[in-house]
Write a protein that holds these residues in place. Structure first.
Motif, PDB file in Angstrom:
ATOM      1  N   LEU A 133      24.852  25.889  35.772  1.00 49.07           N
ATOM      2  CA  LEU A 133      24.575  27.314  35.637  1.00 49.07           C
ATOM      3  C   LEU A 133      24.822  28.000  36.972  1.00 49.07           C
ATOM      4  N   TYR A 134      25.616  29.066  36.940  1.00 54.21           N
ATOM      5  CA  TYR A 134      25.936  29.851  38.134  1.00 54.21           C
ATOM      6  C   TYR A 134      25.497  31.290  37.941  1.00 54.21           C
ATOM      7  N   ALA A 135      25.055  31.924  39.011  1.00 52.79           N
ATOM      8  CA  ALA A 135      24.616  33.323  38.947  1.00 52.79           C
ATOM      9  C   ALA A 135      25.824  34.236  38.783  1.00 52.79           C
ATOM     10  N   ALA A 136      25.761  35.126  37.812  1.00 53.68           N
ATOM     11  CA  ALA A 136      26.825  36.112  37.608  1.00 53.68           C
ATOM     12  C   ALA A 136      26.539  37.393  38.393  1.00 53.68           C
ATOM     13  N   ARG A 137      25.326  37.497  38.924  1.00 48.40           N
ATOM     14  CA  ARG A 137      24.951  38.628  39.777  1.00 48.40           C
ATOM     15  C   ARG A 137      23.974  38.123  40.820  1.00 48.40           C
ATOM     16  N   ALA A 138      23.687  38.941  41.797  1.00 46.20           N
ATOM     17  CA  ALA A 138      22.758  38.553  42.856  1.00 46.20           C
ATOM     18  C   ALA A 138      21.310  38.670  42.383  1.00 46.20           C
ATOM     19  N   TYR A 139      20.453  37.809  42.923  1.00 43.92           N
ATOM     20  CA  TYR A 139      19.023  37.838  42.657  1.00 43.92           C
ATOM     21  C   TYR A 139      18.287  37.829  43.993  1.00 43.92           C
ATOM     22  N   ALA A 140      17.226  38.612  44.094  1.00 45.42           N
ATOM     23  CA  ALA A 140      16.386  38.628  45.294  1.00 45.42           C
ATOM     24  C   ALA A 140      15.324  37.546  45.172  1.00 45.42           C
ATOM     25  N   ALA A 141      14.818  37.097  46.308  1.00 47.16           N
ATOM     26  CA  ALA A 141      13.719  36.125  46.299  1.00 47.16           C
ATOM     27  C   ALA A 141      12.552  36.701  45.510  1.00 47.16           C
ATOM     28  N   GLY A 142      11.982  35.901  44.639  1.00 42.87           N
ATOM     29  CA  GLY A 142      10.862  36.336  43.819  1.00 42.87           C
ATOM     30  C   GLY A 142      11.259  36.932  42.482  1.00 42.87           C
ATOM     31  N   LYS A 180      26.808  34.180  29.705  1.00 40.84           N
ATOM     32  CA  LYS A 180      25.508  34.192  29.045  1.00 40.84           C
ATOM     33  C   LYS A 180      24.839  35.511  29.402  1.00 40.84           C
ATOM     34  N   ALA A 181      24.316  36.210  28.444  1.00 43.32           N
ATOM     35  CA  ALA A 181      23.581  37.440  28.710  1.00 43.32           C
ATOM     36  C   ALA A 181      22.531  37.613  27.628  1.00 43.32           C
ATOM     37  N   ARG A 182      21.297  37.232  27.950  1.00 46.62           N
ATOM     38  CA  ARG A 182      20.187  37.399  27.031  1.00 46.62           C
ATOM     39  C   ARG A 182      19.038  37.991  27.820  1.00 46.62           C
ATOM     40  N   GLY A 183      18.650  39.191  27.502  1.00 52.77           N
ATOM     41  CA  GLY A 183      17.564  39.830  28.240  1.00 52.77           C
ATOM     42  C   GLY A 183      17.937  39.978  29.691  1.00 52.77           C
ATOM     43  N   ASN A 184      17.160  39.349  30.561  1.00 47.68           N
ATOM     44  CA  ASN A 184      17.416  39.463  31.991  1.00 47.68           C
ATOM     45  C   ASN A 184      18.362  38.391  32.509  1.00 47.68           C
ATOM     46  N   VAL A 185      18.953  37.606  31.619  1.00 49.27           N
ATOM     47  CA  VAL A 185      19.829  36.517  32.044  1.00 49.27           C
ATOM     48  C   VAL A 185      21.216  37.058  32.354  1.00 49.27           C
ATOM     49  N   SER A 186      21.708  36.711  33.497  1.00 54.12           N
ATOM     50  CA  SER A 186      23.078  37.050  33.863  1.00 54.12           C
ATOM     51  C   SER A 186      23.649  35.840  34.589  1.00 54.12           C
ATOM     52  N   SER A 187      24.270  34.951  33.825  1.00 50.29           N
ATOM     53  CA  SER A 187      24.765  33.707  34.383  1.00 50.29           C
ATOM     54  C   SER A 187      25.985  33.237  33.627  1.00 50.29           C
ATOM     55  N   VAL A 188      26.675  32.281  34.226  1.00 52.60           N
ATOM     56  CA  VAL A 188      27.813  31.648  33.578  1.00 52.60           C
ATOM     57  C   VAL A 188      27.634  30.138  33.676  1.00 52.60           C
ATOM     58  N   VAL A 189      28.152  29.443  32.695  1.00 56.37           N
ATOM     59  CA  VAL A 189      28.136  27.984  32.708  1.00 56.37           C
ATOM     60  C   VAL A 189      29.543  27.525  33.055  1.00 56.37           C
ATOM     61  N   ARG A 190      29.633  26.706  34.106  1.00 55.32           N
ATOM     62  CA  ARG A 190      30.935  26.179  34.529  1.00 55.32           C
ATOM     63  C   ARG A 190      30.831  24.680  34.702  1.00 55.32           C
ATOM     64  N   ARG A 191      31.959  24.018  34.546  1.00 54.86           N
ATOM     65  CA  ARG A 191      32.021  22.588  34.832  1.00 54.86           C
ATOM     66  C   ARG A 191      32.346  22.430  36.312  1.00 54.86           C
ATOM     67  N   ASP A 192      31.548  21.608  36.984  1.00 55.73           N
ATOM     68  CA  ASP A 192      31.812  21.308  38.390  1.00 55.73           C
ATOM     69  C   ASP A 192      31.610  19.814  38.605  1.00 55.73           C
ATOM     70  N   ASP A 193      31.464  19.368  39.854  1.00 49.93           N
ATOM     71  CA  ASP A 193      31.339  17.934  40.133  1.00 49.93           C
ATOM     72  C   ASP A 193      30.038  17.330  39.621  1.00 49.93           C
ATOM     73  N   THR A 194      29.096  18.163  39.173  1.00 53.59           N
ATOM     74  CA  THR A 194      27.843  17.659  38.628  1.00 53.59           C
ATOM     75  C   THR A 194      27.815  17.702  37.100  1.00 53.59           C
ATOM     76  N   GLY A 195      28.858  18.202  36.487  1.00 56.31           N
ATOM     77  CA  GLY A 195      28.900  18.379  35.029  1.00 56.31           C
ATOM     78  C   GLY A 195      28.873  19.863  34.711  1.00 56.31           C
ATOM     79  N   LEU A 196      28.256  20.239  33.605  1.00 57.72           N
ATOM     80  CA  LEU A 196      28.099  21.653  33.282  1.00 57.72           C
ATOM     81  C   LEU A 196      26.927  22.189  34.088  1.00 57.72           C
TER      82      LEU A 196
END
Length: 127
Positions: A24-33, A6-22
Motif C-alpha cells: 500500500l502506497y500513499a496517493a496523497r500526503a498525510y500529516a503526523a497524527g 483505492k478511495a473509500r471515505g478518507n482512504v487515498s492509496s494505491v496498491v503496487r507490486r514491489d520487492d515485498t509483494g503487493l
C-alpha cells in the motif's frame, strides 16, 4: 507494475507490486497524527495468518487494506486495532510506502521473514 487506486471515505492509496509483494502506497500526503484509513468492516478469523492483524483480545482480524500494509522497522504508521484506524506517526509523502511494525500488534509472527525495509535500525529477521 499494476496500480490499483483505492478511495473509500478518507482512504487515498494505491496498491503496487514491489520487492515485498503487493504493498500500500500513499496517493496523497498525510500529516503526523492523521488517520490514513479506517478498517471498520473487518472479518474475524480463528487462526492467524500473514494477512491478519492480532487484536488486543488475541483474535485475528482481516481487512483487504491491512493485508497490503508493509512491515517497516522504522514505520510511518501505527495501527489502532481498538479504534480500527491506521494513523500516521510521522509525515507520509504522496508515493511513500505505508508501513507499520508488525511486532507492535503480533505476539507471534505466523510467517517469519527477512525484512527488506532498508532502514538503519532494521532488525533483519522478523519473527
Amino acid at each position: 507494475m499494476r496500480v490499483v487506486p483505492k478511495a473509500r471515505g478518507n482512504v487515498s492509496s494505491v496498491v503496487r507490486r514491489d520487492d515485498t509483494g503487493l504493498a500500500l502506497y500513499a496517493a496523497r500526503a498525510y500529516a503526523a497524527g492523521e488517520v490514513v484509513f479506517d478498517f471498520k468492516n473487518i472479518s474475524w478469523r480463528i487462526d492467524r495468518d500473514k494477512f491478519t492483524v492480532e487484536h488486543t483480545s488475541g483474535a485475528h482480524l482481516f481487512h483487504p487494506l491491512l493485508a497490503k500494509i508493509s512491515h517497516g522497522c522504522d514505520p510511518n504508521g501505527r495501527l489502532d486495532v481498538r479504534g480500527r484506524v491506521m494513523v500516521a506517526i510521522r509525515s507520509i509523502a504522496a508515493g511513500d510506502r505505508i508501513a507499520v511494525d508488525y511486532a507492535a500488534t503480533e505476539r507471534r509472527i505466523s510467517h517469519p521473514f527477512v525484512c527488506l525495509c532498508r532502514f538503519a535500525n532494521c532488525r533483519g529477521r522478523i519473527g
